[in-house]
Write a protein that holds these residues in place. Structure first.
Motif, mmCIF file in Angstrom:
data_model
loop_
_atom_site.group_PDB
_atom_site.id
_atom_site.type_symbol
_atom_site.label_atom_id
_atom_site.label_comp_id
_atom_site.label_asym_id
_atom_site.label_seq_id
_atom_site.Cartn_x
_atom_site.Cartn_y
_atom_site.Cartn_z
ATOM 1 N N ASP A 119 0.941 -1.243 -0.223
ATOM 2 C CA ASP A 119 -0.148 0.210 -0.094
ATOM 3 C C ASP A 119 1.006 1.172 -0.055
ATOM 4 N N ASN A 120 1.707 1.538 -0.935
ATOM 5 C CA ASN A 120 2.806 2.285 -0.965
ATOM 6 C C ASN A 120 2.146 3.730 -0.748
ATOM 7 N N LEU A 121 2.566 4.479 0.277
ATOM 8 C CA LEU A 121 2.119 5.872 0.673
ATOM 9 C C LEU A 121 3.086 7.085 0.065
ATOM 10 N N LEU A 122 4.457 6.470 -0.067
ATOM 11 C CA LEU A 122 5.465 7.520 -0.440
ATOM 12 C C LEU A 122 5.915 7.091 -1.632
ATOM 13 N N THR A 123 5.919 8.119 -2.692
ATOM 14 C CA THR A 123 6.796 8.128 -4.054
ATOM 15 C C THR A 123 7.490 9.391 -4.055
ATOM 16 N N GLN A 124 9.007 9.001 -4.410
ATOM 17 C CA GLN A 124 9.677 10.189 -4.754
ATOM 18 C C GLN A 124 9.573 10.702 -6.397
ATOM 19 N N ASP A 125 9.489 11.848 -6.347
ATOM 20 C CA ASP A 125 9.225 12.155 -7.673
ATOM 21 C C ASP A 125 10.855 12.035 -8.487
ATOM 22 N N SER A 126 10.414 12.105 -9.768
ATOM 23 C CA SER A 126 11.957 12.164 -10.708
ATOM 24 C C SER A 126 12.744 13.229 -10.259
ATOM 25 N N TYR A 127 14.102 13.280 -10.390
ATOM 26 C CA TYR A 127 15.047 14.061 -10.116
ATOM 27 C C TYR A 127 16.424 13.940 -10.853
ATOM 28 N N GLY A 128 17.225 14.813 -10.801
ATOM 29 C CA GLY A 128 18.736 14.471 -11.376
ATOM 30 C C GLY A 128 19.400 15.312 -10.513
ATOM 31 N N LEU A 129 20.650 14.803 -10.224
ATOM 32 C CA LEU A 129 21.826 15.252 -9.583
ATOM 33 C C LEU A 129 22.904 15.771 -10.643
ATOM 34 N N VAL A 130 23.318 16.880 -10.578
ATOM 35 C CA VAL A 130 24.436 17.729 -11.416
ATOM 36 C C VAL A 130 25.708 17.590 -10.373
ATOM 37 N N ASN A 131 26.849 17.250 -10.786
ATOM 38 C CA ASN A 131 27.972 17.128 -10.219
ATOM 39 C C ASN A 131 29.411 17.800 -11.110
ATOM 40 N N LEU A 132 29.953 18.707 -10.846
ATOM 41 C CA LEU A 132 31.219 19.093 -11.724
ATOM 42 C C LEU A 132 32.251 19.046 -10.765
ATOM 43 N N GLY A 133 33.364 18.870 -11.371
ATOM 44 C CA GLY A 133 34.558 18.952 -10.766
ATOM 45 C C GLY A 133 35.960 19.106 -11.407
#
Length: 767
Positions: free
Chosen positions: A683-697
């Motif tokens: 009975d899923n009550l929690l969904t993480q929406d789509s996202y993206g991570l930006v990394n630079l070095g």
């Protein structure tokens, strides 16, 4: 699901650092150097990557397995600090810090893993350190030190790696010694008062024969947030902080060209605070508001936490003949973790769970490798024995007081003791210049014994005296033994494959492989109940490994898997009283998954490399059995979700090299994307929406090879994303919060989050 974070905490200001690095990049000699480099540019070519996915060293492009390998240089230049960051570069892979601690690993590959880290439950993804299996997820979030490479093997690895690799395996391979006297020191400073020190080195004791290697790391960081209120005055209020020390000693001995021995010792002491969760809805029993920051929390437990791990291993390699080599790997590992998990995250004792995990394991593997003109084979014998024990106190203080008692605790404790023996062999036979066949078989015999104590205590009880200030645990206090049983299982896991080498740079492969996860007893049993049988995954793959003109690499896999006999808690009526429903662990689930994976690398020039990966998966439950109050089975698979498994994972990045008068500069960057995913199985009550991570070095290497300077920014857009949860509520639209309270009488609906934006500067010197 996202929440507004109005609180910021930036202790480290990169302005001065940016000027320093900028002064290096703007060196007056750069223009002339770039001109010279263009005139003398070497031909762009792809790196040959060696892996040990099949327990022998091979070219990645010759291995008919879906495997991602990240070498030491890539790891350093991309600023990767722990094994969980490797998931960005491997499709359909989830590696996350579990709820409540910084060191417990949640690992899923292709929708297969194990969410609950309680003793007795077996993982679905195997973790290996230098060929040594790490049985428990506590302490498995490995910080990167003295690393050679990390390999991620996707899909069941049941033949060569055995049980509990039904999703895949993650291999952490440390560096072998070069034979020269070396020493390196690395310092790191950064956001949230990060301050790291790493020392590594090696020393020849007897020239060309005996070498000593050392490594030490002290990793410190303030919390991303804090505990806003606490029932215990004077304690450390940092939340999501880091306080870890790790040490490694290695002794390598090569008495002859045919013999090699390596003795490894490692110890990690993680004293980072317990991780407090973020209340997604207001508490019904306290007046504390939902915090402004997702990294802030409340607690009624101590904030201290501890994860201690220690391991010793001995590896011996013996070249018997030109065709045969023998290998022995002996290991002993222990871990101890007293931990505080406040489920309700308030300063009132509503649903607190202090716990102790105590594990030890011994493994022995003998391996015989054969290399002939047409046949290559890996065979071995494997023995594993482990004791996994613990105790937790589910303290429901407010509920106990409402019943007229001083408190209320359900105490659960016990041990799961395992002995396992396996024999395996896998070989590839070259039919002609293009066609080859792979076949393997592993036999495993598992014996498991379990003791479970479970009972109610009408008081607030903690595992040990002194757990909270002034607490003395009563002598002789224990709960009754409700389960004391043993069981045995045996399993044959095959692998069959065919490979077609169309050209020297293009290979097609198709395979069937099977893996299984060990049977187990319910570690939370309330009555004597039979053990759940092993889980089985049947996997079918069609893949391609290809290099094009030595500048483009495209590896792709299509897969389908059938996950049978999944171990889940099912509600079963009591045969003597139909009004009583018991929760029992059984093989009540089945799921299927189909998907595709693509990995791409392009050496655009001698200076520029572009890489990308894409994972697609459709995973869902086909069956999940529960029971009606009348005792009739009912399929509730439509209420189950495959957790920690986005339908789409993707990553695109680059590495760009620039030659300068003062040295070489490497620019790196990547964007890692994950589509939405469920965090609650039933009975899923929690969904993480789509996202993206930006990394630079940016990394600078001095011309003399002594100095390294790196500046790395991670999650630069400051994305907030969930990596864990506790959900003890029931949806109810008539309630203001939208939920009816669950166990403990409160809205226990809690989220744990990945790291916010961070910037770090690393300075290293090689002697």
């Amino acid at each position: 699901m996202a929440h507004n974070n109005n609180k910021t905490k930036t202790v480290f200001h990169p302005t001065l650092l940016a000027l320093l690095v900028g002064s290096v990049l703007c060196n007056p000699a750069l223009a002339q150097q770039a001109s010279d480099d263009t005139a003398e540019q070497e031909e762009a070519t792809l790196e040959v990557i060696q892996v040990t996915a099949r327990k022998t060293t091979e070219n990645l492009q010759d291995v008919p397995v879906a495997v991602t390998s990240l070498g030491a240089t890539d790891i350093s230049e991309r600023g990767l600090s722990s094994v969980i960051e490797v998931a960005q570069f491997s499709p359909n892979t989830t590696l996350q810090q579990s709820r409540g601690t910084n060191s417990t690993l949640t690992a899923f590959i292709r929708g297969v893993g194990q969410e609950d880290p309680l003793w007795g439950y077996e993982p679905g993804v195997g973790i290996y350190i230098d060929d040594v299996y790490v049985a428990r997820p506590q302490g498995a979030v490995l910080d990167i030190m003295n690393i050679e490479r990390i390999e991620v093997l996707r899909g069941p690895q049941g033949t060569l790696y055995g049980k509990n690799t039904i999703g895949g395996a993650v291999k952490y391979v440390t560096k072998a010694m070069s034979g020269d006297a070396e020493m390196a020191v690395d310092f790191g400073i950064g956001s949230y008062n990060q301050r790291d020190v790493k020392l590594t080195g090696q020393l020849p004791l007897v020239e060309n024969k005996l070498y000593l290697g050392v490594g030490y790391a002290n990793l410190q960081r303030d919390g991303f947030g804090e505990f806003l209120t606490s029932a215990i005055p004077g304690q450390d209020t940092e939340n999501y902080n880091k306080d870890l020390q790790a040490a490694r000693l290695t002794l390598e001995y090569r008495p002859s060209d045919e013999l090699f021995f390596r003795l490894n010792y490692d110890k990690t002491d993680d004293k980072s605070n317990s991780k407090g969760g973020y209340r997604l809805v207001p508490s019904l029993l306290t007046n504390a508001p939902v915090p402004d920051s997702v990294y802030d929390s409340y607690t009624s437990l101590p904030t201290w936490n501890k994860v201690e791990t220690e391991g010793l291993s001995l590896t011996a390699d013996w070249i018997l003949t030109d065709s045969f080599t023998f290998k022995s790997v002996t290991s002993q590992r222990e871990s101890y973790s007293p931990t505080n998990i406040d489920f309700d995250n308030t300063s009132v004792v509503i649903f607190d769970v202090p716990a102790i995990y105590d594990d030890e394991q011994f493994t022995q593997e003998f391996q015989l490798n054969y290399t002939g003109d047409k046949l290559t084979a890996v065979s071995g014998l494997y023995y594993y024995t482990a004791d996994s024990c613990g105790v937790f106190d589910a303290i429901l203080g407010v509920l106990g007081q409402s019943l007229g008692q001083p408190g209320l605790t359900r105490e659960v404790g016990g041990c799961s003791n395992s002995d396992s023996f396996a024999a395996y062999s896998q070989g590839s036979y070259q039919l002609d210049e293009q066609w080859s066949l792979t076949a393997g078989l592993r036999y495993t015999k598992d014996d498991k014994a379990a003791v479970v104590r479970n009972g109610l205590i009408f008081n607030n009880v903690y595992p040990e005296s002194g757990w909270v200030p002034g607490y003395v645990r009563p002598d002789g206090l224990t709960t009754p033994v409700v389960l004391d049983d043993e069981e045995s299982w045996s399993k044959l896991t095959p692998k069959l494959g065919v490979e077609f080498k169309q050209t020297d740079d293009l290979m097609w492969f198709a395979s069937f492989s099977q893996g299984f996860k060990s049977g187990t007893f319910n570690p939370r049993a309330t009555i004597a109940e039979p053990a759940a049988d092993p889980e089985t995954v049947n996997s079918y793959e069609l893949g391609m490994k290809s290099d094009w003109s030595r500048t483009v690499r495209v590896n792709a896999t299509l897969f389908m898997l059938d996950h049978k006999d999944r171990q889940y808690i099912s509600v079963i009526p009591d045969p003597t009283d139909a009004s009583v429903l018991n929760q029992r662990l059984g093989n009540v689930g089945r799921s299927e998954a189909t998907g595709a994976e693509l990995e791409f690398t392009w050496a655009a020039s001698a200076d520029l490399e572009i890489y990308a990966n894409l994972g697609l998966i459709d995973a869902e439950f086909e069956e999940a059995i529960s029971f009606t109050p009348a005792g009739q089975p009912v399929d509730i698979s439509d209420r189950f979700s495959i957790t920690n498994t986005p339908e789409t994972t993707g990553n695109i990045g680059f590495t760009y090299s620039m030659g300068m008068a003062s040295g070489d500069v490497i620019l790196t960057g990547n964007y890692s994307y994950r589509s939405d995913y469920s965090l609650v199985e039933l009975d899923n009550l929690l969904t993480q929406d789509s996202y993206g991570l930006v990394n630079l070095g940016v990394t600078w290497y001095s011309n003399d090879g002594h100095w390294i300077l790196g500046l790395h920014g991670k999650n630069l857009t400051d994305e907030e994303y969930l990596v864990g949860n506790y959900a003890f509520v029931t949806p109810d639209e008539t309630q203001p919060s939208g939920f009816r309270p669950g166990l403990g009488g409160d809205n226990t609906f809690i989220g744990y989050y990945g790291s916010p934006r961070t910037v770090s500067l690393n300075l290293g010197y090689r002697f």
